[in-house]
Scaffold this motif. Structure first.
Motif, PDB file in Angstrom:
ATOM      1  N   TYR A  32       0.829  -1.197   0.000  1.00  0.00           N
ATOM      2  CA  TYR A  32       0.000   0.000   0.000  1.00  0.00           C
ATOM      3  C   TYR A  32       0.867   1.252   0.000  1.00  0.00           C
ATOM      4  CZ  TYR A  32      -3.642  -3.282   1.510  1.00  0.00           C
ATOM      5  OH  TYR A  32      -4.513  -4.334   1.600  1.00  0.00           O
ATOM      6  N   VAL A  33       0.519   2.211  -0.872  1.00  0.00           N
ATOM      7  CA  VAL A  33       1.273   3.459  -0.947  1.00  0.00           C
ATOM      8  C   VAL A  33       1.270   4.169   0.400  1.00  0.00           C
ATOM      9  CG1 VAL A  33       1.343   5.753  -2.006  1.00  0.00           C
ATOM     10  CG2 VAL A  33       0.879   3.743  -3.431  1.00  0.00           C
ATOM     11  N   ILE A  71       4.888  -3.498  -4.130  1.00  0.00           N
ATOM     12  CA  ILE A  71       4.432  -4.755  -4.722  1.00  0.00           C
ATOM     13  C   ILE A  71       2.952  -4.689  -5.049  1.00  0.00           C
ATOM     14  CG2 ILE A  71       4.182  -7.230  -4.331  1.00  0.00           C
ATOM     15  CD1 ILE A  71       6.548  -6.935  -2.309  1.00  0.00           C
ATOM     16  N   GLY A  72       2.615  -5.054  -6.285  1.00  0.00           N
ATOM     17  CA  GLY A  72       1.214  -5.134  -6.688  1.00  0.00           C
ATOM     18  C   GLY A  72       0.786  -3.965  -7.554  1.00  0.00           C
ATOM     19  N   HIS A  73      -0.506  -3.925  -7.838  1.00  0.00           N
ATOM     20  CA  HIS A  73      -1.051  -2.915  -8.739  1.00  0.00           C
ATOM     21  C   HIS A  73      -0.885  -1.513  -8.156  1.00  0.00           C
ATOM     22  CE1 HIS A  73      -3.649  -1.031 -11.684  1.00  0.00           C
ATOM     23  NE2 HIS A  73      -4.358  -0.497 -10.702  1.00  0.00           N
ATOM     24  N   LEU A  74      -0.376  -0.613  -8.979  1.00  0.00           N
ATOM     25  CA  LEU A  74      -0.213   0.780  -8.585  1.00  0.00           C
ATOM     26  C   LEU A  74      -1.131   1.639  -9.435  1.00  0.00           C
ATOM     27  CD1 LEU A  74       1.367   3.059  -7.063  1.00  0.00           C
ATOM     28  CD2 LEU A  74       2.954   3.067  -9.019  1.00  0.00           C
ATOM     29  N   GLN A  75      -1.995   2.408  -8.783  1.00  0.00           N
ATOM     30  CA  GLN A  75      -2.825   3.357  -9.519  1.00  0.00           C
ATOM     31  C   GLN A  75      -1.926   4.471 -10.046  1.00  0.00           C
ATOM     32  OE1 GLN A  75      -5.859   4.705  -6.831  1.00  0.00           O
ATOM     33  NE2 GLN A  75      -6.766   2.675  -6.588  1.00  0.00           N
ATOM     34  N   SER A  76      -2.153   4.864 -11.295  1.00  0.00           N
ATOM     35  CA  SER A  76      -1.271   5.852 -11.914  1.00  0.00           C
ATOM     36  C   SER A  76      -1.252   7.170 -11.150  1.00  0.00           C
ATOM     37  CB  SER A  76      -1.680   6.085 -13.372  1.00  0.00           C
ATOM     38  OG  SER A  76      -3.034   6.507 -13.462  1.00  0.00           O
ATOM     39  N   GLN A  94       0.526   0.380 -19.889  1.00  0.00           N
ATOM     40  CA  GLN A  94       1.378   1.460 -20.383  1.00  0.00           C
ATOM     41  C   GLN A  94       1.125   2.765 -19.648  1.00  0.00           C
ATOM     42  OE1 GLN A  94       1.239   1.890 -24.650  1.00  0.00           O
ATOM     43  NE2 GLN A  94       1.787  -0.244 -25.038  1.00  0.00           N
ATOM     44  N   LYS A  95      -0.119   3.009 -19.223  1.00  0.00           N
ATOM     45  CA  LYS A  95      -0.442   4.249 -18.530  1.00  0.00           C
ATOM     46  C   LYS A  95       0.369   4.386 -17.244  1.00  0.00           C
ATOM     47  CE  LYS A  95      -4.306   6.863 -16.541  1.00  0.00           C
ATOM     48  NZ  LYS A  95      -5.766   6.858 -16.242  1.00  0.00           N
ATOM     49  N   VAL A  96       0.430   3.322 -16.457  1.00  0.00           N
ATOM     50  CA  VAL A  96       1.207   3.354 -15.219  1.00  0.00           C
ATOM     51  C   VAL A  96       2.695   3.546 -15.528  1.00  0.00           C
ATOM     52  CG1 VAL A  96       1.932   2.030 -13.214  1.00  0.00           C
ATOM     53  CG2 VAL A  96      -0.457   1.992 -13.910  1.00  0.00           C
ATOM     54  N   ALA A  97       3.179   2.837 -16.548  1.00  0.00           N
ATOM     55  CA  ALA A  97       4.584   2.980 -16.926  1.00  0.00           C
ATOM     56  C   ALA A  97       4.896   4.420 -17.308  1.00  0.00           C
ATOM     57  CB  ALA A  97       4.911   2.038 -18.085  1.00  0.00           C
ATOM     58  N   ASN A  98       4.027   5.024 -18.095  1.00  0.00           N
ATOM     59  CA  ASN A  98       4.255   6.400 -18.537  1.00  0.00           C
ATOM     60  C   ASN A  98       4.244   7.378 -17.362  1.00  0.00           C
ATOM     61  OD1 ASN A  98       4.399   5.488 -21.174  1.00  0.00           O
ATOM     62  ND2 ASN A  98       2.277   5.986 -21.646  1.00  0.00           N
ATOM     63  N   HIS A  99       3.304   7.177 -16.419  1.00  0.00           N
ATOM     64  CA  HIS A  99       3.248   8.047 -15.238  1.00  0.00           C
ATOM     65  C   HIS A  99       4.521   7.913 -14.417  1.00  0.00           C
ATOM     66  CE1 HIS A  99      -0.696  10.079 -14.739  1.00  0.00           C
ATOM     67  NE2 HIS A  99      -1.092   9.189 -15.627  1.00  0.00           N
ATOM     68  N   LEU A 100       4.961   6.694 -14.170  1.00  0.00           N
ATOM     69  CA  LEU A 100       6.186   6.494 -13.399  1.00  0.00           C
ATOM     70  C   LEU A 100       7.376   7.143 -14.096  1.00  0.00           C
ATOM     71  CD1 LEU A 100       5.784   2.775 -12.264  1.00  0.00           C
ATOM     72  CD2 LEU A 100       5.928   4.753 -10.738  1.00  0.00           C
ATOM     73  N   GLN A 113      -6.768   0.648   3.632  1.00  0.00           N
ATOM     74  CA  GLN A 113      -5.517   1.094   3.052  1.00  0.00           C
ATOM     75  C   GLN A 113      -5.711   1.357   1.570  1.00  0.00           C
ATOM     76  OE1 GLN A 113      -2.733   1.601   4.738  1.00  0.00           O
ATOM     77  NE2 GLN A 113      -3.042   0.507   6.643  1.00  0.00           N
ATOM     78  N   GLU A 114      -4.795   2.094   0.981  1.00  0.00           N
ATOM     79  CA  GLU A 114      -4.850   2.309  -0.461  1.00  0.00           C
ATOM     80  C   GLU A 114      -3.452   2.545  -1.002  1.00  0.00           C
ATOM     81  OE1 GLU A 114      -5.921   7.074  -0.212  1.00  0.00           O
ATOM     82  OE2 GLU A 114      -7.455   5.646  -0.782  1.00  0.00           O
TER      83      GLU A 114
END
Length: 245
Positions: free
Chosen positions: A65-66, A85-90, A112-118, A244-245
């Protein structure tokens, strides 16, 4: 005061037991022990427990969790190798990287959206390139995050060619709802690695496989995992007291 000390001592003992099991699994599969990373996943657990393992010499820790990782990381030494670890919201990328400047890896990017944001956030912050693992849904469960195995090459190519501030470092998968995986799950991820490495002209040794958790890490190591994520077997059952989120 005696009870917390006893509990934390048990955590270190549990970790040492895990490391023995990791060593035996590596021996059974003729794997190189020094190529297997154990990430101690401290979700819902206090900083004091993490500190006990740190003082015992461990450096790789993970959070799901972030909110938790940005609260815990500043309270601990900066040489910890943190994994998200796990899914990250962009829309959480900036919070994550801004709150954990020394984040070592994101496991895993599934679109790709998450990759681009990171990639953009890393560039904005001026930090070192960030290692990422592409998350693959090897079990085919609709409720689970992760890219379809048939699309993992495309996403890996995107990270490699379009995200200069990210380092494509391998693939990861999360086990079934009971935190176990079958050999087929692990075989699927290994096949994805073979296809990705061929497409990107990478040596397979440069492409990590993150698979295996508390209930299945020994099987994962025997099937080629280089990164296992172990939580409850080290820290005990998780304690969910708030959202958590």
């Amino acid at each position: 005061m005696a009870a917390p000390v006893a509990a934390e001592g048990a955590v270190v003992a549990a970790f040492r037991s895990v490391m023995m099991r990791v060593r035996h699994a590596a021996e059974r599969s003729n794997s190189q022990l020094d190529r297997i990373r154990v990430v101690a996943v401290s979700k819902t657990k206090p900083v004091s427990m993490i500190r006990q393992l740190y003082d015992a010499g461990h450096r790789s820790f993970g959070e799901n969790y972030v909110q938790e990782i940005v609260e815990k990381a500043p309270q601990l030494p900066q040489d910890i190798e943190w994994h998200f670890i796990g899914h990250l919201q962009s829309n959480k990328a900036k919070t994550l990287l801004g709150g954990v400047p020394h984040l070592a890896m994101v496991e895993g990017v599934d679109n790709q959206k998450v990759a681009n944001h990171l990639d953009r956030v890393v560039s904005t912050l001026g930090r070192n390139p960030l290692k990422i693992l592409v998350q693959v849904n090897t079990s085919g469960e609709a409720s689970k995050s992760g890219i379809d195995p048939s699309n993992c090459v495309e996403l890996a190519k995107h990270v490699k060619s379009c995200c200069p501030n990210l380092v494509f470092s391998g693939l990861m998968t999360i086990g079934r709802p009971d935190y176990t995986s079958t050999p087929e799950n692990f075989q699927c991820l290994s096949k994805c690695r073979m296809e990705v490495c061929e497409a990107l002209e990478m040596d397979e040794e440069q492409c990590e496989l993150s698979m295996g958790m508390s209930s299945d890490f020994e099987l994962a190591i025997e099937m080629g995992s280089t990164n296992v994520r172990i939580g409850s077997t080290i820290f005990g059952p998780r304690e969910y007291t708030k959202k958590q989120e």
